[in-house]
Design an enzyme around this catalytic site. Structure first.
Site, short mmCIF file in Angstrom:
data_model
loop_
_atom_site.label_atom_id
_atom_site.label_comp_id
_atom_site.label_asym_id
_atom_site.label_seq_id
_atom_site.Cartn_x
_atom_site.Cartn_y
_atom_site.Cartn_z
N GLY A 463 0.80 -1.21 0.00
CA GLY A 463 0.00 0.00 0.00
C GLY A 463 0.84 1.26 0.00
O GLY A 463 0.31 2.37 -0.04
N THR A 464 2.15 1.10 0.01
CA THR A 464 3.06 2.24 0.10
C THR A 464 3.31 2.92 -1.24
O THR A 464 3.80 4.04 -1.28
CB THR A 464 4.41 1.78 0.68
OG1 THR A 464 4.86 0.64 -0.05
CG2 THR A 464 4.26 1.40 2.15
N ILE A 624 13.27 12.20 -2.54
CA ILE A 624 11.91 11.68 -2.51
C ILE A 624 11.51 11.27 -3.93
O ILE A 624 11.48 12.09 -4.84
CB ILE A 624 10.93 12.74 -1.96
CG1 ILE A 624 11.39 13.23 -0.59
CG2 ILE A 624 9.52 12.16 -1.90
CD1 ILE A 624 11.50 12.16 0.47
N LEU A 625 11.21 10.00 -4.11
CA LEU A 625 10.89 9.49 -5.44
C LEU A 625 9.55 10.00 -5.95
O LEU A 625 9.40 10.35 -7.12
CB LEU A 625 10.88 7.96 -5.43
CG LEU A 625 12.24 7.27 -5.27
CD1 LEU A 625 12.04 5.77 -5.14
CD2 LEU A 625 13.15 7.58 -6.45
N THR A 629 2.96 10.04 -2.98
CA THR A 629 2.89 8.84 -2.16
C THR A 629 3.72 8.99 -0.89
O THR A 629 3.35 8.45 0.16
CB THR A 629 3.35 7.60 -2.95
OG1 THR A 629 4.68 7.82 -3.45
CG2 THR A 629 2.41 7.32 -4.12
N LYS A 696 16.38 7.28 0.77
CA LYS A 696 16.44 6.78 2.14
C LYS A 696 15.17 6.03 2.58
O LYS A 696 15.24 5.20 3.47
CB LYS A 696 16.69 7.93 3.11
CG LYS A 696 18.11 8.49 3.07
CD LYS A 696 18.29 9.51 4.17
CE LYS A 696 19.74 9.95 4.29
NZ LYS A 696 19.92 10.92 5.39
N GLY A 699 8.67 5.20 4.94
CA GLY A 699 7.56 4.48 5.55
C GLY A 699 7.52 4.55 7.06
O GLY A 699 6.46 4.69 7.67
N GLU A 700 8.68 4.44 7.71
CA GLU A 700 8.72 4.35 9.17
C GLU A 700 8.85 5.72 9.85
O GLU A 700 8.26 5.96 10.91
CB GLU A 700 9.91 3.48 9.62
CG GLU A 700 10.17 2.26 8.78
CD GLU A 700 9.20 1.13 8.99
OE1 GLU A 700 8.51 1.12 10.02
OE2 GLU A 700 9.13 0.25 8.11
#
Length: 734
Positions: A463-464, A624-625, A629, A696, A699-700
């Protein structure tokens, strides 16, 4: 040339999700499907004396009831049950293996029926007789039995002596309650019987290859006999890192009946799976009057099960954030009669940083210093634990941009000094830190002469947005429009990928795609150079790039040939390349993401109702890609942090060792009414050292520090320091 990396691209799988085209583990249908229902234990420790399944078997439509007494063969050795992310020490849980009950909610029987409703009804008819034994389920009551884990953080100096000699001291304990995963998608597995003992298993997991190896080991199957797929996942964040018992039971049922079996766990069943462990964080900070830290002691006491030693890094984060010549870190575990804890978003950091950043706030109060100023005075440009420089660290800029966006300079430092009508207003802040990890991964690319490319990797998208970022990276690497890119994920037969966790998938899989695209570029160049009057006749692979559907010179873009022409000239319909990318070992730098979180709470002075009205999260996470998202990831982390601070708590009846709120009605999580203004800032952080793209992962980091910022804001609003989470209204009405 405009690239896709670094832009706000909508999810390439978005349409499939909103139209229902996307299939999850319980959505795959096949002829003759059998449905399973699980019966779980009602005691926390003991053994099964007897199982009466006769009433269940007599129900029309019930095909069988499996227990430890009649199930198909399962592996005996502990090692056979170890998966890729299992704790090093211990014996993993084995469902329906023997008569021992190790925790409440443990599966003890599996009903198999022609219809799901029939299976659920029959499960209620099974009678289990237990021989109950004394159990322990209370971390606080058992803390004297805690044993020390070996941890990598090395002590420096003499923390106890330095603390005793400090001009200003703060010592306190902070407690985080047990929290359970409650993803939208229930854990489920559909085991499709292919005949001849072969199986295709659709499982809710964050690592299809991990589950495939695990099931092959447990059932003594060859890798060609068992395939695992999970193209979509409705919420992971650690819940599906390890194989859960639904996949074992579904395969057991399929082997017993030689038919396809679907098992969907109920919400209550999921409280028998992994969870964030209850943890006590003890902090002792010593400082000079000017706010210089000279002692940090951080001790964590966390729960684990009786059969595995699960632990994560709770204590070392202070050495990454703050300078102190004297430090001591201790991590202890207490064995409880419960399921083994599991990773839950930012494991270790979410809990450990809550304690650390709450203690830093209390030290700032004692020093009469602004909380941001204290952190700047203690700021470390090096990883103090390993004495290493960072590949990049823009935490100072996070403080600056976050404070400016929040309006921190307008804060009145006195508790209870800020109001909005009948509500007390509190402003709090905290730092966040996480690891910037990267793992070996492989990708396969099929480029066709019509200018389309298919990217394949076994990685999961939990879902990321993995489908989307890999499409972006592939489009830029191959010089194609993103709509010409197809991405295949979540299949154990695809090229190698690690389990999806730790915020490492973006960097890992992206670089596998780049490495494979480089091989395609090299082959295209060789074919282009063979063309008559080729404008690239003297070019080397390092001289050219793929862009705008062409292979062209980096130095003179007029020297170019279309990819389609190159492939047609060479008579090539498709180019197929697979490459495994591994990151070079480099212990010369520390790799971390950082953040600064600012939170506003408003608290009804009479009722104690707490509202988190504003949060600003400023994040430094390399390149940041996908801004859209990534923003969603951090915003979701903030919401989860609100839940951690104010809502989430697994409540036990310790007399029975049983969870009292094993449902989504009584286990509270934030809903729309609890979530107000959230602003996410991505601080520019170029990082040429960490990897080729400077990625980098995000998500966390979004959750780390959020609970502390809110707790600190609650203190500022009320003057009451609540050190145990969640902060409920009874704790501020004193």
């Amino acid at each position: 040339m405009t690239g896709y990396i670094g832009t706000s691209i909508s999810r390439v799988d978005g349409r499939a999700k909103v139209t229902g085209e996307a299939k999850y583990a319980a959505d795959f249908n096949t002829g003759g499907l059998v449905y399973g229902a699980v019966v779980t234990s009602t005691i926390a420790k003991g053994r099964i004396k007897g199982l009466d399944t006769s009433a269940a078997k007599s129900v029309d439509g019930v095909l069988d009831v499996l227990t430890h007494e009649n199930r198909p063969h399962l592996a005996n050795a502990d090692q056979a049950w170890k998966d890729d992310v299992a704790p090093e020490k211990g014996s993993p849980f084995r469902p329906l293996y023997d008569d021992k009950v190790r925790f409440n909610h443990q599966p003890v029987a599996l009903v198999l029926a022609e219809e799901w409703e029939v299976a659920l009804f029959a499960a209620t008819l099974i009678r289990v007789e237990y021989e109950e034994q004394l159990h322990v389920s209370d971390l606080h009551a058992e803390r004297a039995k805690a044993f020390t884990m070996e941890k990598p953080e090395k002590p420096r100096g003499d923390a106890a002596k330095a603390y005793a000699a400090s001009e200003v001291r703060h010592e306190a304990e902070y407690f985080i309650s047990t929290e359970h995963h409650n993803p939208m998608e229930l854990f489920a597995a559909t085991a499709v019987w292919e005949g001849g003992g072969k199986l295709t298993v659709y499982d809710k997991t964050q690592g299809v290859q991990n589950v495939q190896r695990y099931l092959c080991s447990v059932f003594n199957k060859q890798s060609d006999d068992l395939r695992v797929l999970n193209p979509f996942m409705g919420g992971g964040f650690g819940a599906g890192l390890r194989p859960q018992y639904e996949c074992v039971l579904a395969v057991l049922g399929a082997l017993a009946l030689q038919r396809s079996v679907r098992l969907v766990l109920t919400r209550a069943h999921m409280y028998g799976l992994g969870h964030r462990p209850a943890t006590i964080e003890r902090l002792a900070l010593g400082a000079t009057k000017d706010g210089t830290l000279n002692a940090i002691t951080h001790e964590a006491i966390a729960e684990t099960s009786q059969f595995e030693d699960f632990s994560r890094n709770d204590t070392g984060w202070g050495g990454l954030l703050y300078k102190s010549p004297n430090t001591k870190f201790v991590h202890k575990l207490v064995r409880l009669d419960a399921s083994t804890p599991s990773d839950m978003r930012a494991p270790g950091a979410a809990t450990g940083v809550y304690g650390l950043e709450s203690a830093m706030d209390e030290l700032a109060v004692a020093l009469k210093l602004d909380p941001v100023e204290l952190r700047l005075r203690c700021y470390s440009d090096r990883d103090q634990n390993e004495d290493l420089p960072y590949t990049s660290k823009q935490l100072r800029e996070c403080y600056a941009q976050g404070a400016a966006a929040f309006g921190w300079s307008k804060r009145n430092p006195e508790p209870r000094a800020m109001r909005d009508g009948k509500e007390l207003v509190g402003w709090g802040m905290a730092s966040g830190v996480w690891e910037a990890l990267q793992m070996p991964a492989a990708a396969l690319i099929v480029l066709t002469a019509n200018g389309h490319a298919e990217i394949s990797c076994a990685a999961s998208d939990i879902g990321t947005g993995t489908y989307t970022i890999l499409a972006q990276v592939a489009a830029d690497s191959l010089g194609l429009p993103i709509e010409n890119i197809t991405v295949k994920l979540g299949d154990s037969t695809l090229p190698q990928a690690p389990v999806e966790g730790g915020s490492w998938m973006a960097a890992s899989a992206s670089h596998a795609v780049i490495a494979t695209a480089d091989e395609i570029r090299t082959e295209l160049l060789a074919s282009a150079k063979a063309m008559n009057n080729s404008p690239l006749a003297d070019a080397t692979p390092e001289d050219v790039l793929l862009a705008e559907g062409k292979i062209m010179s980096k130095h003179d873009q007029s020297r170019a040939v279309s990819i389609t022409d190159v492939m047609r000239h060479s008579g090539t319909d498709r180019i197929v390349k697979e490459n495994k990318h591994e990151f070079a070992e480099d212990s010369s730098h520390a790799r971390n993401t950082h953040s600064a979180i600012f939170a506003e709470v408003k608290i009804d002075e009479e009722l104690g109702v707490i509202r988190v009205t504003r949060v600003v999260s400023a994040v430094a996470a390399g390149r940041i890609l996908n801004l859209k998202t990534a923003h969603s990831q951090v915003m979701g982390g903030v919401v989860w942090g609100i839940g951690m601070a104010l809502h989430e708590e697994t409540v036990f009846d310790h007399k029975f060792g049983r969870i009292m709120n094993a449902n989504i009605a009584e286990y509270h999580v934030p809903v729309n009414a609890d979530v107000h203004d959230i602003k996410v800032i991505f601080v520019n952080e170029p990082d040429a050292k960490i990897n080729k793209l400077g990625i980098k992962g995000v998500g966390e980091i979004g959750i780390v520090g959020v609970a502390a910022a809110i707790a600190n804001a609650v203190y500022h609003a009320t003057g009451i320091r609540v050190r145990d989470l969640p902060i409920t209204l009874d704790k501020v009405l004193r």
